[in-house]
Scaffold this motif. Structure first.
Motif, PDB file in Angstrom:
ATOM      1  N   ALA A 693       0.650  -1.325   0.004  1.00  0.00           N
ATOM      2  CA  ALA A 693      -0.097  -0.046  -0.118  1.00  0.00           C
ATOM      3  C   ALA A 693       0.811   1.096  -0.099  1.00  0.00           C
ATOM      4  N   ASN A 694       2.255   1.189   0.633  1.00  0.00           N
ATOM      5  CA  ASN A 694       2.973   2.267   0.470  1.00  0.00           C
ATOM      6  C   ASN A 694       3.874   2.273  -0.373  1.00  0.00           C
ATOM      7  N   HIS A 695       3.989   1.443  -1.342  1.00  0.00           N
ATOM      8  CA  HIS A 695       4.978   1.329  -2.430  1.00  0.00           C
ATOM      9  C   HIS A 695       6.334   1.304  -2.176  1.00  0.00           C
ATOM     10  N   TYR A 696       6.437   0.078  -1.391  1.00  0.00           N
ATOM     11  CA  TYR A 696       7.829  -0.218  -0.876  1.00  0.00           C
ATOM     12  C   TYR A 696       8.844  -0.117  -2.073  1.00  0.00           C
ATOM     13  N   GLU A 697       8.392  -0.654  -3.189  1.00  0.00           N
ATOM     14  CA  GLU A 697       9.418  -0.846  -4.321  1.00  0.00           C
ATOM     15  C   GLU A 697      10.063   0.462  -4.728  1.00  0.00           C
ATOM     16  N   LYS A 698       9.570   1.721  -4.070  1.00  0.00           N
ATOM     17  CA  LYS A 698      10.133   2.937  -4.666  1.00  0.00           C
ATOM     18  C   LYS A 698      11.539   3.240  -3.839  1.00  0.00           C
ATOM     19  N   TYR A 699      11.813   2.456  -2.626  1.00  0.00           N
ATOM     20  CA  TYR A 699      12.639   2.751  -1.739  1.00  0.00           C
ATOM     21  C   TYR A 699      13.767   1.348  -1.836  1.00  0.00           C
ATOM     22  N   PRO A 700      14.881   1.660  -2.256  1.00  0.00           N
ATOM     23  CA  PRO A 700      15.782   0.376  -2.661  1.00  0.00           C
ATOM     24  C   PRO A 700      16.129  -0.256  -1.442  1.00  0.00           C
ATOM     25  N   VAL A 702      14.558  -0.541   1.453  1.00  0.00           N
ATOM     26  CA  VAL A 702      13.115  -1.254   1.887  1.00  0.00           C
ATOM     27  C   VAL A 702      13.213  -2.740   0.943  1.00  0.00           C
ATOM     28  N   LYS A 703      13.239  -2.190  -0.441  1.00  0.00           N
ATOM     29  CA  LYS A 703      12.983  -3.390  -1.527  1.00  0.00           C
ATOM     30  C   LYS A 703      13.817  -4.429  -1.154  1.00  0.00           C
ATOM     31  N   ALA A 704      15.060  -4.235  -0.896  1.00  0.00           N
ATOM     32  CA  ALA A 704      16.162  -5.365  -0.865  1.00  0.00           C
ATOM     33  C   ALA A 704      15.889  -6.018   0.369  1.00  0.00           C
ATOM     34  N   LEU A 705      15.145  -5.426   1.518  1.00  0.00           N
ATOM     35  CA  LEU A 705      14.790  -6.291   2.805  1.00  0.00           C
ATOM     36  C   LEU A 705      13.449  -7.030   2.383  1.00  0.00           C
ATOM     37  N   VAL A 706      12.466  -6.752   1.598  1.00  0.00           N
ATOM     38  CA  VAL A 706      11.493  -7.128   1.251  1.00  0.00           C
ATOM     39  C   VAL A 706      11.662  -8.499   0.331  1.00  0.00           C
ATOM     40  N   VAL A 707      12.851  -8.353  -0.579  1.00  0.00           N
ATOM     41  CA  VAL A 707      13.225  -9.612  -1.386  1.00  0.00           C
ATOM     42  C   VAL A 707      13.806 -10.570  -0.276  1.00  0.00           C
ATOM     43  N   ASP A 708      14.691 -10.205   0.489  1.00  0.00           N
ATOM     44  CA  ASP A 708      15.007 -11.140   1.533  1.00  0.00           C
ATOM     45  C   ASP A 708      14.080 -11.807   2.080  1.00  0.00           C
ATOM     46  N   ALA A 709      13.047 -10.907   2.741  1.00  0.00           N
ATOM     47  CA  ALA A 709      11.878 -11.738   3.279  1.00  0.00           C
ATOM     48  C   ALA A 709      11.168 -12.513   2.485  1.00  0.00           C
ATOM     49  N   LEU A 710      10.835 -12.458   1.395  1.00  0.00           N
ATOM     50  CA  LEU A 710      10.133 -13.121   0.181  1.00  0.00           C
ATOM     51  C   LEU A 710      10.847 -14.609   0.121  1.00  0.00           C
ATOM     52  N   ASP A 711      12.202 -14.268   0.158  1.00  0.00           N
ATOM     53  CA  ASP A 711      13.041 -15.345  -0.126  1.00  0.00           C
ATOM     54  C   ASP A 711      12.901 -16.513   0.892  1.00  0.00           C
ATOM     55  N   ALA A 756      11.684  -4.087   7.375  1.00  0.00           N
ATOM     56  CA  ALA A 756      11.409  -3.312   6.184  1.00  0.00           C
ATOM     57  C   ALA A 756      10.186  -2.343   6.453  1.00  0.00           C
ATOM     58  N   LYS A 757       8.999  -2.794   7.145  1.00  0.00           N
ATOM     59  CA  LYS A 757       7.973  -1.795   7.533  1.00  0.00           C
ATOM     60  C   LYS A 757       8.633  -0.696   8.353  1.00  0.00           C
ATOM     61  N   ASN A 758       9.379  -0.872   9.395  1.00  0.00           N
ATOM     62  CA  ASN A 758       9.852   0.147  10.247  1.00  0.00           C
ATOM     63  C   ASN A 758      10.632   1.103   9.541  1.00  0.00           C
ATOM     64  N   LEU A 759      11.547   0.626   8.548  1.00  0.00           N
ATOM     65  CA  LEU A 759      12.093   1.709   7.926  1.00  0.00           C
ATOM     66  C   LEU A 759      11.363   2.413   6.944  1.00  0.00           C
ATOM     67  N   LEU A 760      10.290   1.592   6.189  1.00  0.00           N
ATOM     68  CA  LEU A 760       9.310   2.183   5.284  1.00  0.00           C
ATOM     69  C   LEU A 760       8.544   3.406   6.111  1.00  0.00           C
ATOM     70  N   VAL A 761       8.129   3.144   7.218  1.00  0.00           N
ATOM     71  CA  VAL A 761       7.613   4.241   8.022  1.00  0.00           C
ATOM     72  C   VAL A 761       8.139   5.352   8.085  1.00  0.00           C
ATOM     73  N   LYS A 762       9.635   5.178   8.293  1.00  0.00           N
ATOM     74  CA  LYS A 762      10.224   6.395   8.545  1.00  0.00           C
ATOM     75  C   LYS A 762      10.582   7.427   7.242  1.00  0.00           C
ATOM     76  N   LYS A 763      10.453   6.391   6.136  1.00  0.00           N
ATOM     77  CA  LYS A 763      10.347   7.235   4.755  1.00  0.00           C
ATOM     78  C   LYS A 763       9.200   8.088   4.248  1.00  0.00           C
ATOM     79  N   VAL A 764       8.123   7.456   4.724  1.00  0.00           N
ATOM     80  CA  VAL A 764       6.756   8.061   4.403  1.00  0.00           C
ATOM     81  C   VAL A 764       5.963   8.676   5.231  1.00  0.00           C
TER      82      VAL A 764
END
Length: 867
Positions: A693-700, A702-711, A756-764
């Motif tokens: 919902a907060n477009h994590y893919e815009k933030y490299p 955060v995106k790297a953490l999400v990739v690790d999580a999905l792995d 990743a979520k906590n980092l994204l919160v700080k960015k948005v």
């Protein structure tokens, strides 16, 4: 005092922010200063060097580790040590010298068949492009055992060690030419080039100095030994070097001591070396055309081969106008070429002057064949007077130089060993500008890219030989002291004392952080020492044990929180090799591996494959385990190596009769585990929903953490299939184990996902005010987070919306924090106490801290949708 604090905060932070701080700290800064006896200057210096958690330095320093044989890495201006890198000596933490891949690199440094396991690192150098540091490779020499090591700044690991086949020691290395074509390495103590005995009486005839030109391939970061060569020099004890750049590109400069060619002899009644080596008023600066010398090596007539390397005799270099000498101040210890290559500065330890040579003058003397004479070996000597731009009296014991940002105006800095000072002076207009005391006996200096074609100024680091009274006592062996000096103003300002707890660091080199781009993970299965995929690469499902005669090879994987396989049985006398692959993709999830009693260790960063090899010559049972505390189940990340004697007959011990769970108990355990997994998955899905919902893919980041999580999350379906299969087969015990493994992957996923979520919160989120930021710090440092987690119920209630729950809420919250006991009988508070079985303790916050926490709560409410 209060007036001073106000002035101090204004100076540090600016007027508006200072006003906020003054109201926020409520005299706290004043209290700290008084309690610790700090002056205003102390606090200013602290502010100039302080880097908050998560902050970044502007420069990175690579310092030699001296007798440790290592390289030390730290940041500027924080002066925080970031890493030690194993180079010439084993380094257990990183498995350097204990796994097979690094052991191979270390063994490249063997000399004449002898295993060498220590080194004396001296002069680190960063690879250059057009005379400017490019941040790709780092070279360093070993004085004790003449060697050069190459490190890759992509992962900060040692990749190559080359042994000098003709030198017996080297101090004058390592120095890159402006485009990293060659690395210069000068010998130190003259010795015969061959490996035979020669009496000291034949010193002038058979002992030699020299410069080795190591051909460097900057594409792969390796020295090509076959294309390298040596320039033979007289036994003058060559010292440090520098490659010309700009106007002097293609030339090199090496100074020396002992032009007397004295050989000592205390034991036969002769004066010691130090007396005989400093009799002459001058020594010799060697000037040579390395480009011409490299061309000469293409013709076999111009060189001879000694111990497998090409050596150009002095006579050949002289005949081709490629080697000259210039007198220099006695006992010099460094030569430094200006960023444009026009000036060459030399200081002599036994002279109070710095001598500034001018390349255009030297070039004209060479072109006109205008020589003052020749040395005993026929090398042309240029006139010192005609080569000099001028001299400046600096003080006692001048040593090393670094150029400043305003080098075009003549800005340069020199260390004074005897005076224990740094002097700022003008090498063009030949005048002293400033001096600052250091503690004590400074050797080298480290400027910010201060020996490149693009000096950055800002700071100078004084690498002091003695600390004496600067630190707490730790026994007779004191730490070294690196001192950070601010050179950005008209006057130098000493900011920070940094204790160095190893070796005797000799020299350091600095580079902007922006030029470094190290990897955070390897491509899966990489042998980090070669950069290629390891033959031992093992993926999930490929784990196996292969036996061929007495050779047992284990292909293993490591991932939080297990090593696969977990049981390996071998025969006594077998040669056992473990290939180990870290399957993690999450950043900073390193695993280690050791087998008890077998003296092996590997450090496995994400994606890396390394191996350990040993002879299983001890009978018994040996646990192996992950040496990095990598997860909550770190202690369970282990296995057993069982070594049996094939010539023995073993009698089984009586098996203990263990109580097993009933089918009903197993079913209940299975249902409970599945329910926990379902609940955990719901948390994961809520995090995923928030991230999307907060477009994590815009933030490299955060995106790297999400990739690790999905792995991690992607490993769950395979485990679920195994669980379902076990249930179908009626094996609920195994099904529970597989469901526990699913929970492990879910926890790993949630851990990375929440980061990743906590980092994204700080960015948005909306930007915090200074007061809200101070309130968040007070909330964290005051221990509030022990019970309260913003956005969820924990050991205490969620504080999101707390300012909406009470009449006059801000006042109510302030009063409650300041005096919790006063509200224990308030119906709302009493209900919370009964629910959580905890009373709010008095954290003894100041009124200002409480006001800031309220501002923080307002910021939380503004961004409530993000928590």
């Amino acid at each position: 005092m209060a007036t001073n604090i106000s002035r101090l905060t204004s100076l540090l932070l600016g007027t508006s922010l200072a006003a906020t701080m003054a109201s926020a700290n409520g005299g706290e800064l004043e209290k700290v200063m008084k309690a610790r006896g700090l002056t205003e200057n102390d606090v200013i210096h602290a502010a100039k060097t302080y880097t908050p958690s998560g902050g970044r330095d502007e420069f990175m320093i690579f310092s030699s580790g001296g007798q440790s044989g290592q390289i030390m890495v730290y940041g500027v201006p924080s002066m925080k040590i970031l890493k030690y890198i194993g180079v010439f000596t084993p380094e257990p933490w990183q498995g350097y010298g204990y796994d097979e891949e690094s052991k191979k690199v270390l063994r490249e440094g063997n000399i004449r068949g002898r295993e060498i396991n220590w080194g004396d690192t001296h002069h680190p150098a960063i690879s250059e492009t057009n005379g400017v540091y490019d941040g790709k490779w780092l070279a360093i020499n070993d004085k004790a055992n003449p060697r050069i090591a190459i490190l890759d700044l992509n992962d900060f690991e040692t990749k190559q060690i080359v042994v000098n086949p003709v030198f017996k020691s080297d101090h004058g290395g390592a120095f890159f030419t402006p485009n990293s074509e060659y690395i210069l390495e000068a010998s130190q103590y003259a010795a015969p080039f061959d490996n035979n005995y020669h009496p000291i009486e034949e010193y002038k005839e058979t002992y030699r100095g020299g410069i080795t030109f190591w051909k460097f391939n900057d594409k792969i970061g390796r020295i090509n030994q076959k294309k390298s060569f040596v320039l033979e020099l007289p036994p003058y004890m060559q010292d440090l070097s520098d490659a010309g750049k700009g106007a002097s590109n293609g030339w090199g400069f090496t100074n020396s001591f002992n032009s007397e060619m004295y050989t000592g002899g205390i034991e036969v009644g002769m004066p010691p070396f130090e007396a005989g080596c400093s009799r002459n008023d001058t020594d010799f600066l060697h000037v040579y055309n390395w480009k011409k010398l490299a061309t000469l090596t293409k013709n076999k007539k111009n060189y001879k081969v000694i111990n497998g390397i090409k050596v150009i005799p002095m006579s050949v270099a002289v005949a081709n106008n490629a080697l000259f000498l210039i007198p220099e101040p006695k006992s010099p210890h460094g030569v430094d070429v200006s960023p444009d290559g026009e000036y060459i500065v030399v200081c002599g330890k036994l002279d109070t002057h710095a001598s500034v040579y001018k390349w255009s003058k030297i070039q004209k003397l060479i072109k006109d064949h205008k020589y003052a004479g020749k040395d005993p070996y026929g090398i042309p000597i240029l006139s010192m007077k005609d080569s000099l731009h001028g001299q400046v009296e600096l003080g006692l014991g001048p040593l090393h130089n670094q150029y400043g940002k305003h080098w075009k105006d003549g800005e340069i800095y020199t260390s004074l060993y005897v005076d224990s000072q740094i002097v700022k002076w003008d090498y063009k207009h030949l005048k002293v500008l400033d001096k600052v005391n250091v503690h004590y006996n400074v050797g080298h200096l480290c400027g910010m890219e201060g020996k490149s074609a693009d000096p950055q100024g800002k700071y100078i680091i004084s690498l002091n030989k003695l600390a004496i009274d600067r630190f707490d006592p730790v026994g007779p062996l004191h730490p070294q002291n690196h001192q950070l000096i601010d050179i950005s103003g008209k006057k130098m300002d000493l900011l920070y004392d940094m204790a160095i707890p190893l070796g005797e660091p000799h020299q350091a080199v600095a580079i902007r952080m922006s030029k470094l781009h190290p990897e955070v993970r390897y491509k899966m299965g990489t042998n980090s020492r070669t950069g290629k995929i390891s033959k031992g690469k093992t993926l999930a499902g490929q784990e196996r044990v292969v036996r061929k005669g007495h050779n047992v090879t284990v292909y293993a994987t490591l991932v939080r929180s297990h090593i696969n396989p977990e049981r390996v049985t071998v025969n006594k006398g077998d040669i056992v090799t473990f290939y180990l692959t870290n399957l993690e993709r999450a950043e900073d999830e390193t695993h280690g591996f050791t087998v008890d009693n077998y003296d092996v260790h590997a450090s496995l960063e994400p994606g890396k494959t390394a191996s350990v090899k040993f002879k299983a010559d001890l009978e018994g049972v040996f646990p192996y385990y992950c040496t990095e505390f990598c997860s909550a189940l770190h202690l369970e990340m282990m296995g057993y190596l069982m070594v049996k004697d094939p010539n023995k007959k073993y009698v089984s011990a009586q098996k203990l009769k263990m109580k097993t769970m009933s089918k009903a108990e197993l079913k209940a355990e299975y249902d409970k585990t599945v329910a926990v997994n379902t609940a955990t998955d719901a948390v994961i899905q809520s995090v995923v929903k928030f991230l999307k919902a907060n477009h994590y893919e815009k933030y490299p980041t955060v995106k790297a953490l999400v990739v690790d999580a999905l792995d991690q999350y992607g490993k769950i379906p395979a485990q679920k299939k195994l669980s379902d299969k076990a249930v179908k087969a009626g094996d609920l015990e195994k099904a529970v184990l597989f469901e526990n493994m699913i929970w492990q992957y879910m926890v790993k996923t949630a851990d990375v996902g929440i980061r990743a979520k906590n980092l994204l919160v700080k960015k948005v989120a909306t930007k915090q005010s200074a007061a809200a930021a101070a309130g968040e710090r007070a909330f964290g440092e005051g221990g509030c987070g022990g019970c309260h987690v913003i956005g969820k119920v924990s050991s205490g209630p969620d504080l999101t919306g707390v300012l909406q729950r009470h009449e006059n809420a801000e006042k109510w919250v302030r009063n409650f924090i300041l005096n919790p006991k006063s509200k224990y009988h308030d119906p709302y508070v009493e209900g919370m106490i009964n629910y959580f079985n905890l009373r709010m303790p008095n954290q003894h916050m100041t009124k200002e801290e409480v006001n800031n926490i309220v501002e923080y709560f307002k910021w939380v409410d503004e961004n409530a949708n993000l928590f």
